[in-house]
Design an enzyme around this catalytic site. Structure first.
Site, PDB file in Angstrom:
ATOM      1  N   SER A  58       0.861  -1.175   0.000  1.00 39.21           N
ATOM      2  CA  SER A  58       0.000   0.000   0.000  1.00 39.21           C
ATOM      3  C   SER A  58       0.904   1.234   0.000  1.00 39.21           C
ATOM      4  CB  SER A  58      -0.876  -0.002   1.247  1.00 39.21           C
ATOM      5  OG  SER A  58      -0.035   0.070   2.389  1.00 39.21           O
ATOM      6  N   ASP A  96      -1.082  -1.462  -4.024  1.00 37.41           N
ATOM      7  CA  ASP A  96      -2.433  -1.682  -3.509  1.00 37.41           C
ATOM      8  C   ASP A  96      -3.043  -0.306  -3.194  1.00 37.41           C
ATOM      9  OD1 ASP A  96      -4.525  -3.226  -2.540  1.00 37.41           O
ATOM     10  OD2 ASP A  96      -3.669  -3.420  -0.527  1.00 37.41           O
ATOM     11  N   ASP A 118      -7.366   3.382  -7.125  1.00 37.86           N
ATOM     12  CA  ASP A 118      -8.625   3.238  -6.394  1.00 37.86           C
ATOM     13  C   ASP A 118      -9.396   4.561  -6.398  1.00 37.86           C
ATOM     14  OD1 ASP A 118     -10.710   2.811  -4.728  1.00 37.86           O
ATOM     15  OD2 ASP A 118      -9.530   2.191  -2.988  1.00 37.86           O
ATOM     16  N   GLU A 150     -11.318  -0.042  -9.291  1.00 37.18           N
ATOM     17  CA  GLU A 150     -12.346  -0.480  -8.331  1.00 37.18           C
ATOM     18  C   GLU A 150     -13.655   0.259  -8.538  1.00 37.18           C
ATOM     19  OE1 GLU A 150     -11.128  -1.171  -4.294  1.00 37.18           O
ATOM     20  OE2 GLU A 150     -13.134  -0.861  -3.490  1.00 37.18           O
ATOM     21  N   HIS A 194     -12.067  -4.432   4.747  1.00 38.51           N
ATOM     22  CA  HIS A 194     -10.679  -4.464   5.213  1.00 38.51           C
ATOM     23  C   HIS A 194     -10.581  -4.612   6.730  1.00 38.51           C
ATOM     24  CE1 HIS A 194      -9.970  -2.178   1.312  1.00 38.51           C
ATOM     25  NE2 HIS A 194      -9.286  -3.283   1.193  1.00 38.51           N
ATOM     26  N   ASN A 281      -7.125 -10.692  -2.041  1.00 39.58           N
ATOM     27  CA  ASN A 281      -6.207  -9.890  -1.224  1.00 39.58           C
ATOM     28  C   ASN A 281      -6.234 -10.301   0.244  1.00 39.58           C
ATOM     29  OD1 ASN A 281      -5.926  -8.431  -3.560  1.00 39.58           O
ATOM     30  ND2 ASN A 281      -6.438  -6.448  -2.656  1.00 39.58           N
ATOM     31  N   ILE A 282      -5.058 -10.580   0.772  1.00 38.42           N
ATOM     32  CA  ILE A 282      -4.954 -10.991   2.178  1.00 38.42           C
ATOM     33  C   ILE A 282      -3.829 -10.222   2.859  1.00 38.42           C
ATOM     34  CG2 ILE A 282      -4.411 -12.950   3.702  1.00 38.42           C
ATOM     35  CD1 ILE A 282      -5.758 -14.730   1.504  1.00 38.42           C
ATOM     36  N   ASP A 283      -4.181  -9.467   3.856  1.00 35.83           N
ATOM     37  CA  ASP A 283      -3.212  -8.691   4.612  1.00 35.83           C
ATOM     38  C   ASP A 283      -3.354  -8.978   6.111  1.00 35.83           C
ATOM     39  OD1 ASP A 283      -1.509  -6.827   5.676  1.00 35.83           O
ATOM     40  OD2 ASP A 283      -2.483  -5.073   4.843  1.00 35.83           O
ATOM     41  N   SER A 284      -4.563  -8.775   6.638  1.00 32.21           N
ATOM     42  CA  SER A 284      -4.767  -8.905   8.085  1.00 32.21           C
ATOM     43  C   SER A 284      -4.351 -10.278   8.626  1.00 32.21           C
ATOM     44  CB  SER A 284      -6.240  -8.652   8.433  1.00 32.21           C
ATOM     45  OG  SER A 284      -6.599  -7.353   8.049  1.00 32.21           O
TER      46      SER A 284
HETATM   47  P1  13P Z   1      -7.706  -7.853   4.670  1.00 29.27           P
HETATM   48  O1  13P Z   1      -7.711  -6.745   5.674  1.00 29.27           O
HETATM   49  O2  13P Z   1      -8.974  -8.642   4.721  1.00 29.27           O
HETATM   50  O3  13P Z   1      -6.506  -8.715   4.776  1.00 29.27           O
HETATM   51  O4  13P Z   1      -7.705  -7.193   3.220  1.00 29.27           O
HETATM   52  C1  13P Z   1      -6.521  -6.814   2.595  1.00 29.27           C
HETATM   53  C2  13P Z   1      -6.755  -6.071   1.344  1.00 29.27           C
HETATM   54  O5  13P Z   1      -7.805  -6.089   0.748  1.00 29.27           O
HETATM   55  C3  13P Z   1      -5.642  -5.297   0.801  1.00 29.27           C
HETATM   56  O6  13P Z   1      -6.049  -4.484  -0.243  1.00 29.27           O
END
Ligand code: 13P
Length: 336
Positions: A58, A96, A118, A150, A194, A281-284
Site C-alpha cells: 500500500s 495496492d 482506487d 475499483e 478491510h 487480497n490478504i493482509d490482516s
Molecule cells: P484484509 O484486511 O482482509 O486482509 O484485506 C486486505 C486487502 O484487501 C488489501 O487491499
C-alpha cells in the site's frame, strides 16, 4: 530514482496469470507486505507450493519500508525464489490502493509490474477519468504494466483507506466502466471489508457454544451478475482475510485484546476462487499470524531480546498461513 522496468527486476505483470486463473477456476494470492520477514515467508510459500504470487504494498507500506528499499526487496524476492529452486518464478509487485495518478506513476517508474488506482470513493465519472489516465500511462510503457481499478465501496480501515459505509458494485455499471477505462482487472464490493473487524456484531449471529461471531454471507448474486456482464474478465476481491480464530485466541491468551475480530469464512473464498475472481487480497491474516507468534514467544521466553528469536517463529507462522491459503483455499498451487 532511476526509471526501471519491472522486467529488469525479474518481475511479471498480471495479464497472462489472470487469464490462466480465470480459465482454471482458481485465484492468485495477493499478499501485502511491509517487512523482510513477510517477504521471505511469501516467497518461501510460493516456491514450496509452485504458485504464482502477487506481493503488494500500500502507499503506507511504501512509506514505511522506503520506495528504494522496496524495489530491491522485490528484485531480491525473485532472486531468492530462484535460490530456493524455482527456475522461473512468477512474482508480481503490485501497488495496492493507489490514490492518485502521481503515486501510480511513481510506482510504475520504480519497477512495479502492476498498480491499482482506487477511485472508488469518487463520483463515477471522476473514477472513470482518473482510471483512464493511469491506464494510458501504464499501457504505454515499453513493458506493459497492468492496472486494477475499483467500483463499489468496501467498508473498513486499511492504512489510509477508510470508509464507514460500504455499497455493492452495481453490475449495470461494469461494462461501461471497463470499456471506457481499459483497466485489466476490476475490484468489486460484494460484502468483504478491510481489517480484522469485518462485521459489526449486530450484522452477525453468535455461535451459542463458542460465543464466536458468525458473519453474514457474501453477495454471490452480485458477483454472478457481474460475471454475466463481463464473461472471463478478471475480478478482484479485497478484504479477504479470514481472521483465523486460533490466531485471535492466541493473541488474546497472551495479553492481546481483539474482542469479536471476525473475517470471511474460507469456504466462501473457495467458492469465489472458482469463479471469475482471480485475485484475492490478504493482509490482516498475515498481521495476525505474526502478532500471535510474537506474543506467544515473549510470554514463553521473557528473557529473549534478540529480534531473530521472536521473528523466526513469526516468519514460520506466516509461511504456514500462506501455504494453507494457496493450497486449501485459492488453489493456485502447481500453477507455474
Ligand atoms: P484484509 O484486511 O482482509 O486482509 O484485506 C486486505 C486487502 O484487501 C488489501 O487491499
Amino acid at each position: 530514482m532511476k526509471k526501471t522496468s519491472y522486467k529488469e527486476l525479474g518481475l511479471v505483470n498480471t495479464k497472462a496469470m489472470f487469464a490462466k486463473a480465470v480459465k482454471g477456476g482458481y485465484a492468485i494470492p495477493a499478499f501485502n507486505f511491509n517487512t523482510m520477514e513477510q517477504m521471505q515467508a511469501i516467497v518461501q510459500a510460493a516456491v514450496e507450493t509452485k504458485s504464482p504470487v502477487i506481493m503488494q504494498v500500500s502507499k503506507g507500506a511504501r512509506k514505511y519500508a522506503n520506495p528504494t528499499i522496496l524495489r530491491y526487496m522485490a528484485q531480491g524476492a525473485v532472486e531468492y525464489a530462484k535460490e530456493l529452486g524455482c527456475k522461473k518464478p512468477q512474482i508480481v509487485l503490485h501497488l495496492d490502493h493507489g490514490d492518485s495518478f502521481e503515486t501510480c506513476k511513481s510506482c510504475i517508474d520504480s519497477g512495479f509490474s502492476s498498480v491499482m488506482i482506487d477511485g472508488s470513493s469518487l463520483p463515477y465519472d471522476e473514477n472513470v477519468k482518473l482510471t483512464k489516465k493511469v491506464v494510458a500511462y501504464a499501457h504505454k510503457q515499453k513493458d506493459y504494466v497492468t492496472v486494477e481499478a475499483e467500483l463499489g465501496v468496501l467498508a473498513g480501515v486499511e492504512d489510509e483507506v477508510q470508509a464507514e459505509e460500504s455499497h455493492y458494485t452495481k453490475p449495470e455499471e461494469v461494462i461501461d466502466f471497463v470499456s471506457k477505462t481499459g483497466c485489466d482487472s476490476l475490484a468489486i464490493s460484494i460484502g468483504t471489508s478491510h481489517g480484522a473487524y469485518k462485521f459489526k456484531p449486530e450484522q452477525c449471529t453468535r455461535d451459542p457454544k463458542t460465543g464466536k461471531l458468525i458473519p453474514p454471507p457474501l453477495a454471490f448474486d452480485v458477483l454472478k451478475a457481474i460475471e454475466k456482464k463481463l464473461p472471463g474478465f478478471p475480478i478482484v476481491l479485497h478484504g479477504s482475510s479470514s481472521v483465523p480464530q486460533d490466531e485471535v485466541d492466541t493473541i488474546n491468551k497472551f495479553g492481546g485484546k481483539l474482542p469479536d475480530a471476525v473475517g470471511i469464512p474460507e469456504e466462501q473464498l473457495r467458492k469465489a476462487a472458482k469463479s471469475a475472481v482471480c485475485k484475492i487480497n490478504i493482509d490482516s491474516d498475515s498481521r495476525l499470524a505474526m502478532t500471535a507468534a510474537v506474543r506467544q514467544h515473549f510470554a514463553e521466553h521473557p528473557e529473549h531480546f534478540d529480534p531473530r528469536q521472536y521473528l523466526t517463529p513469526a516468519r514460520d507462522n506466516m509461511k504456514k498461513m500462506y501455504v494453507h491459503k494457496i493450497m486449501k483455499v485459492l488453489g493456485s498451487n502447481d500453477k507455474l
